[in-house]
Design a protein around this motif. Structure first.
Motif, PDB file in Angstrom:
ATOM      1  N   VAL A   1       7.642  20.751   5.911  1.00  0.00           N
ATOM      2  CA  VAL A   1       8.607  19.713   6.257  1.00  0.00           C
ATOM      3  C   VAL A   1       8.712  18.802   5.045  1.00  0.00           C
ATOM      4  CG1 VAL A   1       9.196  17.826   7.819  1.00  0.00           C
ATOM      5  CG2 VAL A   1       7.918  19.815   8.685  1.00  0.00           C
ATOM      6  N   VAL A   2       9.890  18.752   4.435  1.00  0.00           N
ATOM      7  CA  VAL A   2      10.054  18.000   3.198  1.00  0.00           C
ATOM      8  C   VAL A   2      11.207  17.004   3.321  1.00  0.00           C
ATOM      9  CG1 VAL A   2      11.461  19.875   2.206  1.00  0.00           C
ATOM     10  CG2 VAL A   2      10.452  18.139   0.699  1.00  0.00           C
ATOM     11  N   SER A   3      10.951  15.798   2.833  1.00  0.00           N
ATOM     12  CA  SER A   3      12.010  14.799   2.677  1.00  0.00           C
ATOM     13  C   SER A   3      12.062  14.428   1.203  1.00  0.00           C
ATOM     14  CB  SER A   3      11.715  13.550   3.505  1.00  0.00           C
ATOM     15  OG  SER A   3      11.701  13.851   4.888  1.00  0.00           O
ATOM     16  N   THR A   4      13.249  14.463   0.625  1.00  0.00           N
ATOM     17  CA  THR A   4      13.383  14.190  -0.802  1.00  0.00           C
ATOM     18  C   THR A   4      14.009  12.825  -1.039  1.00  0.00           C
ATOM     19  OG1 THR A   4      15.625  15.084  -1.107  1.00  0.00           O
ATOM     20  CG2 THR A   4      13.799  16.671  -1.147  1.00  0.00           C
ATOM     21  N   TYR A   5      13.697  12.291  -2.226  1.00  0.00           N
ATOM     22  CA  TYR A   5      14.245  11.015  -2.682  1.00  0.00           C
ATOM     23  C   TYR A   5      14.785  11.276  -4.082  1.00  0.00           C
ATOM     24  CZ  TYR A   5      11.164   9.702   1.142  1.00  0.00           C
ATOM     25  OH  TYR A   5      10.537   9.624   2.362  1.00  0.00           O
ATOM     26  N   GLN A   6      16.057  11.665  -4.169  1.00  0.00           N
ATOM     27  CA  GLN A   6      16.595  12.267  -5.374  1.00  0.00           C
ATOM     28  C   GLN A   6      17.415  11.296  -6.217  1.00  0.00           C
ATOM     29  OE1 GLN A   6      17.193  16.358  -2.907  1.00  0.00           O
ATOM     30  NE2 GLN A   6      18.271  16.291  -4.854  1.00  0.00           N
TER      31      GLN A   6
ATOM     32  N   PHE B   1      17.596   6.345 -11.430  1.00  0.00           N
ATOM     33  CA  PHE B   1      18.384   7.064 -12.425  1.00  0.00           C
ATOM     34  C   PHE B   1      17.846   8.476 -12.683  1.00  0.00           C
ATOM     35  CE2 PHE B   1      19.552   2.653 -13.559  1.00  0.00           C
ATOM     36  CZ  PHE B   1      20.928   2.791 -13.518  1.00  0.00           C
ATOM     37  N   TYR B   2      16.539   8.580 -12.913  1.00  0.00           N
ATOM     38  CA  TYR B   2      15.944   9.874 -13.276  1.00  0.00           C
ATOM     39  C   TYR B   2      14.638  10.082 -12.524  1.00  0.00           C
ATOM     40  CZ  TYR B   2      19.149   9.340 -17.218  1.00  0.00           C
ATOM     41  OH  TYR B   2      20.266   9.136 -17.991  1.00  0.00           O
ATOM     42  N   GLY B   3      14.414  11.295 -12.065  1.00  0.00           N
ATOM     43  CA  GLY B   3      13.169  11.653 -11.414  1.00  0.00           C
ATOM     44  C   GLY B   3      13.306  11.781  -9.909  1.00  0.00           C
ATOM     45  N   HIS B   4      13.022  12.984  -9.395  1.00  0.00           N
ATOM     46  CA  HIS B   4      13.060  13.225  -7.954  1.00  0.00           C
ATOM     47  C   HIS B   4      11.662  13.076  -7.366  1.00  0.00           C
ATOM     48  CE1 HIS B   4      17.097  14.390  -8.423  1.00  0.00           C
ATOM     49  NE2 HIS B   4      17.036  15.674  -8.162  1.00  0.00           N
ATOM     50  N   SER B   5      11.589  12.497  -6.176  1.00  0.00           N
ATOM     51  CA  SER B   5      10.337  12.370  -5.439  1.00  0.00           C
ATOM     52  C   SER B   5      10.473  13.089  -4.101  1.00  0.00           C
ATOM     53  CB  SER B   5       9.999  10.899  -5.201  1.00  0.00           C
ATOM     54  OG  SER B   5       9.934  10.184  -6.417  1.00  0.00           O
TER      55      SER B   5
ATOM     56  N   PRO C   1       1.899   9.391  -8.102  1.00  0.00           N
ATOM     57  CA  PRO C   1       3.076   9.743  -8.903  1.00  0.00           C
ATOM     58  C   PRO C   1       4.260   8.823  -8.625  1.00  0.00           C
ATOM     59  CG  PRO C   1       2.105  11.685  -7.889  1.00  0.00           C
ATOM     60  CD  PRO C   1       1.461  10.506  -7.234  1.00  0.00           C
ATOM     61  N   MET C   2       4.957   8.467  -9.695  1.00  0.00           N
ATOM     62  CA  MET C   2       6.183   7.680  -9.580  1.00  0.00           C
ATOM     63  C   MET C   2       7.214   8.251 -10.547  1.00  0.00           C
ATOM     64  SD  MET C   2       4.757   3.750  -9.358  1.00  0.00           S
ATOM     65  CE  MET C   2       3.825   3.881 -10.891  1.00  0.00           C
ATOM     66  N   PRO C   3       8.497   8.180 -10.183  1.00  0.00           N
ATOM     67  CA  PRO C   3       9.520   8.752 -11.069  1.00  0.00           C
ATOM     68  C   PRO C   3       9.551   8.118 -12.453  1.00  0.00           C
ATOM     69  CG  PRO C   3      10.517   7.566  -9.216  1.00  0.00           C
ATOM     70  CD  PRO C   3       9.075   7.718  -8.909  1.00  0.00           C
TER      71      PRO C   3
ATOM     72  N   LEU D   1      -1.402  19.039   5.962  1.00  0.00           N
ATOM     73  CA  LEU D   1      -1.676  18.296   4.734  1.00  0.00           C
ATOM     74  C   LEU D   1      -0.403  17.596   4.283  1.00  0.00           C
ATOM     75  CD1 LEU D   1      -4.375  18.275   3.052  1.00  0.00           C
ATOM     76  CD2 LEU D   1      -3.208  19.793   1.450  1.00  0.00           C
ATOM     77  N   ASN D   2      -0.531  16.378   3.790  1.00  0.00           N
ATOM     78  CA  ASN D   2       0.599  15.638   3.235  1.00  0.00           C
ATOM     79  C   ASN D   2       0.448  15.503   1.728  1.00  0.00           C
ATOM     80  OD1 ASN D   2       2.119  14.672   5.686  1.00  0.00           O
ATOM     81  ND2 ASN D   2       0.112  13.824   6.153  1.00  0.00           N
ATOM     82  N   LEU D   3       1.567  15.633   1.011  1.00  0.00           N
ATOM     83  CA  LEU D   3       1.602  15.508  -0.440  1.00  0.00           C
ATOM     84  C   LEU D   3       2.777  14.634  -0.848  1.00  0.00           C
ATOM     85  CD1 LEU D   3       1.572  19.342  -1.264  1.00  0.00           C
ATOM     86  CD2 LEU D   3      -0.469  17.926  -1.019  1.00  0.00           C
ATOM     87  N   TRP D   4       2.659  14.007  -2.007  1.00  0.00           N
ATOM     88  CA  TRP D   4       3.767  13.288  -2.640  1.00  0.00           C
ATOM     89  C   TRP D   4       3.977  13.945  -4.000  1.00  0.00           C
ATOM     90  CZ3 TRP D   4       7.618  10.200  -1.482  1.00  0.00           C
ATOM     91  CH2 TRP D   4       8.217   9.404  -2.458  1.00  0.00           C
ATOM     92  N   VAL D   5       5.183  14.445  -4.246  1.00  0.00           N
ATOM     93  CA  VAL D   5       5.465  15.271  -5.416  1.00  0.00           C
ATOM     94  C   VAL D   5       6.621  14.677  -6.210  1.00  0.00           C
ATOM     95  CG1 VAL D   5       6.051  17.609  -6.202  1.00  0.00           C
ATOM     96  CG2 VAL D   5       4.728  17.299  -4.090  1.00  0.00           C
TER      97      VAL D   5
END
Length: 339
Positions: free
Chosen positions: A154-159, A242-246, A284-286, A310-314
């Motif tokens: 299950v993924v939620s993106t912050y693009q 501006f740059y970097g997806h989370s 991690p941060m963009p 398990l939860n991850l932040w990518v």
């Protein structure tokens, strides 16, 4: 690698095209002749490569004579039209659009995950570069899947807006300035204000209620991981970055995978940088991923709502690992092993 290669970059004047040139230079890819291709409005302009000015040529049916590798980042329509043309001329195409990703005869490759798939390029002379959000997620998931087999994601993106292109970058910049000065904003790229806002809407909505971007993540993950049993659901969100997806990623595995073991696996995984020390506010941060080629993983914790969760932040730079760097990494393996 002693041999050199004639390389074309299609869509060279775009945001990803520019990054491709930077990455080719940074990684010292063995370029003999470089051909920069774009639309007629960019014809005759110049871009710098390794300290030299290279003229941009108009993309035509005759653009690929003598080219060994063609890196495409010019949109799906151009890729559908010109990748077969380039392949017929003898070039291997590495395409950044979604045009060929789900073609069963075209390998969909993330080098840290399924480099062996590159061998399938010979079927059509095309290799597909996955969606930017899919790339960073599967880089993080691969070592965990190999150890405990992932059943569900299950993924939620912050693009970031750079995933849409330069016009979106400009729109966020302009809107931010207008809003800070109490003025109304104009929305041209997105259907709603992106400045100081979040839009749960990337690409078009489909009949099932998901967006096309979300379904890309679902379908591409299964193909890249080579496991049709993985179930994926995604919510993709455009954010005023501006740059970097989370990404917030929740996984369910067949066997128990502790947070400690996950950290151990990820710390040793290729292409991954573990940043997971919450006691010292390290995660991690963009802003830290921009300009980098690694996938950053942190906030690793066990999901207390299920037995094997398990939860991850990518986080990753969407223009580099999410596009240009992944394509050049594919080209490196292609050149070293197959050409």
């Amino acid at each position: 690698m002693s041999r050199t290669f004639n390389v074309a970059v299609v869509g060279a004047t775009g945001a990803v095209g520019n990054q491709m040139l930077e990455v080719l230079a940074e990684r010292n890819f063995p370029v003999n002749q470089l051909r920069l291709l774009a639309s007629e409005r960019s014809e005759g302009s110049f871009l710098e490569f390794r300290g030299e000015e290279v003229m941009v040529e108009r993309l035509t049916q005759d653009s690929f004579k003598g080219i060994d590798i063609a890196l495409f980042s010019a949109g799906g329509g151009r890729s559908l039209e010109f990748c077969p043309v380039a392949a017929k001329a003898g070039a291997v195409c590495i395409d950044n659009s979604s045009a060929w990703r789900m073609d069963p005869d075209v390998p969909l490759v993330v080098p840290e995950v399924n480099p062996q798939a590159i061998a399938g390029y010979s079927a059509k002379g095309i290799i597909a570069n996955p969606n930017c959000s899919t790339i960073q997620m599967v880089v993080a998931l691969k070592p965990l899947h190999d150890f405990a087999r992932i059943k569900r994601v299950v993924v939620s993106t912050y693009q970031a807006v750079s995933g849409t292109g330069q016009k979106a970058i400009d729109e966020l910049r302009i809107q931010s300035g207008e809003l800070l000065n109490g003025r109304p904003v104009e929305c041209k790229v997105y259907p709603h204000q992106i400045g100081f806002n979040c839009l749960p809407h990337i690409d078009v909505f489909l009949d099932n209620g998901y967006t096309r971007e979300e379904m890309k993540m679902v379908q591409e993950t299964v193909k890249i991981m080579g496991d049709s049993g993985i179930r994926v659901t995604a919510t993709t969100v455009r954010v005023p970055v501006f740059y970097g997806h989370s990404e917030s990623v929740n996984i369910e595995t067949e066997v128990k995978l502790s947070a400690a073991k996950a950290r151990e696996l990820l710390a040793a995984a290729p292409g991954v940088e573990l940043v997971d020390d919450v006691a010292n506010n390290l995660y991690p941060m963009p802003i830290d991923a921009v300009g980098q080629d690694l996938t950053y993983v942190g906030r690793i914790r066990e999901d207390e709502s299920i037995d094997n969760g398990l939860n991850l932040w990518v986080v990753a730079d969407n223009l580099r690992k999410g596009a240009a760097t992944n394509a050049v990494q594919i080209a490196e393996i292609l050149a070293a092993r197959y050409l």
